[in-house]
Design an enzyme around this catalytic site. Sequence first.
Site, short mmCIF file in Angstrom:
data_model
loop_
_atom_site.label_atom_id
_atom_site.label_comp_id
_atom_site.label_asym_id
_atom_site.label_seq_id
_atom_site.Cartn_x
_atom_site.Cartn_y
_atom_site.Cartn_z
N LEU A 163 0.83 -1.20 0.00
CA LEU A 163 0.00 0.00 0.00
C LEU A 163 0.87 1.25 0.00
O LEU A 163 0.55 2.26 -0.65
CB LEU A 163 -0.93 0.01 1.22
CG LEU A 163 -1.81 1.25 1.35
CD1 LEU A 163 -2.77 1.36 0.17
CD2 LEU A 163 -2.58 1.24 2.66
N TYR A 164 1.99 1.20 0.73
CA TYR A 164 2.92 2.33 0.73
C TYR A 164 3.35 2.66 -0.69
O TYR A 164 3.31 3.82 -1.13
CB TYR A 164 4.14 2.00 1.58
CG TYR A 164 5.29 2.98 1.42
CD1 TYR A 164 5.18 4.29 1.88
CD2 TYR A 164 6.48 2.60 0.79
CE1 TYR A 164 6.22 5.20 1.73
CE2 TYR A 164 7.52 3.49 0.63
CZ TYR A 164 7.39 4.78 1.09
OH TYR A 164 8.41 5.67 0.93
N ALA A 165 3.74 1.63 -1.44
CA ALA A 165 4.16 1.83 -2.84
C ALA A 165 3.02 2.38 -3.68
O ALA A 165 3.21 3.27 -4.52
CB ALA A 165 4.66 0.52 -3.42
#
Length: 456
Positions: free
Chosen positions: A253-255
Amino acid sequence: MASPPDTSKTIKLERYNSYLRRVNSTKLLNASSKLLFRATLLIALALIFYFTLNYPPLSDNPNHHVHHHNFLSSAFYGHRTNGGAAWEKQVRHSSTPRRPNGMSVLVTGSAGFIGSHCSLALKKRGDGVLGLDNFNDYYDPSLKRARQALLLKHQIFIVEGDLNDASLLTKLFDVVPFTHVLHLAAQAGVRYAMKNPQSYVSSNIAGFINLLEVAKSVDPQPAIVWASSSSVYGLNTENPFSELHRTDQPASLYAATKKAGEAIAHTYNHIYGLSLTGLRFFTVYGPWGRPDMAYFFFTKDILQGKTIDVYRTQDEKEVARDFTYIDDVVKGCLGALDTAEKSTGRGGKKRGPAQLRIYNLGNTSPVPVGKLVSILEGLLNTKAKKHVIKMPTNGDVPFTHANVSLAFTDFGYKPTTDLATGLRKFVKWYVSYYGIQSRVNKEKSIISNEHPGESA
């Protein structure tokens, strides 16, 4: 015949008593009226005082009521109305360049790892720098406060506030006509996204949009350099990673939020003429680093005699990272700022084509995590207790390798620090900051005093 009784005195007495009753009644009524008036006045004053404290005056800004209780904005709300003269003087002083044609830079995330280093480098060469940070507790806030104290020694002021506070951002741009923004504030970490996904949306997407919304409307518009991530390459298997490779397969999700940021940057560049440069950082490390990163908590656990997890891929290969030393990344950030062209919009309207760029900032030399551990063992003179396990499916990628030829061509980016040299500088800072060396020396001193005939 007897005369009738004289009642005149009785009548007079009754008249007199009636008069006294009327007088007393009037006095009582007057007294009651005065008491009632005073009580009403007191209640009215109390109500005015209550509403003054709890409900600020109406503002022309429709967002004002959303933020007046926001503790993060207390730097300019609350008892220092709109910051006050002293606050504005601090902001201007910190933001004023000391060299001819110097930049005035708003650095978001300035109490963070990369943000603090970039702020110091900009200030050192004579640029004006104002920091913005919300000092959240994703990792130990005391480390952020220590960086803040370091920056303050160099006359860099950090405003404590949140990216989503539009009123605060608007206020800052009202006080200072920033020429550039170095936007490094973000919710970091791949694994934490599985625990608190909303924090990534709030910071990396909503916060970024809020900053761009304010930047598009000010005059002059600033040029913006911001932090993307090497994580956007996700499941890409081509090596080394190039800016031309696909980035539509994020593994975390960060990416995904960082990839969304790149799409959002394209939109604001296209519609509003904002000059935007994204930087894809590759595993940045060094002094004053982030405690959630492997090199940092490996150092801590090795010194404490704890077991560390060393990952291998699902097909039993070593995990490797393109570790990039902080000083090299700082040079890349300043190079991007120096070559950023002016935004072309005015009043929220695009006047012409604006610059839009994306760059890798890495070291170009992937190193297996096992070698990282070996280097730390030598520097700490302590053998690590290793637990070798397969990498969990939490969004981490097994391998990163940066192609930085584009950054080299455009602003001379060339990393020069190898992992062993960089880790030596980190360990030196670590033992000094946490007092490790002093404790070791103290223990040696105690042993020497208890056994004076024995050599240390």
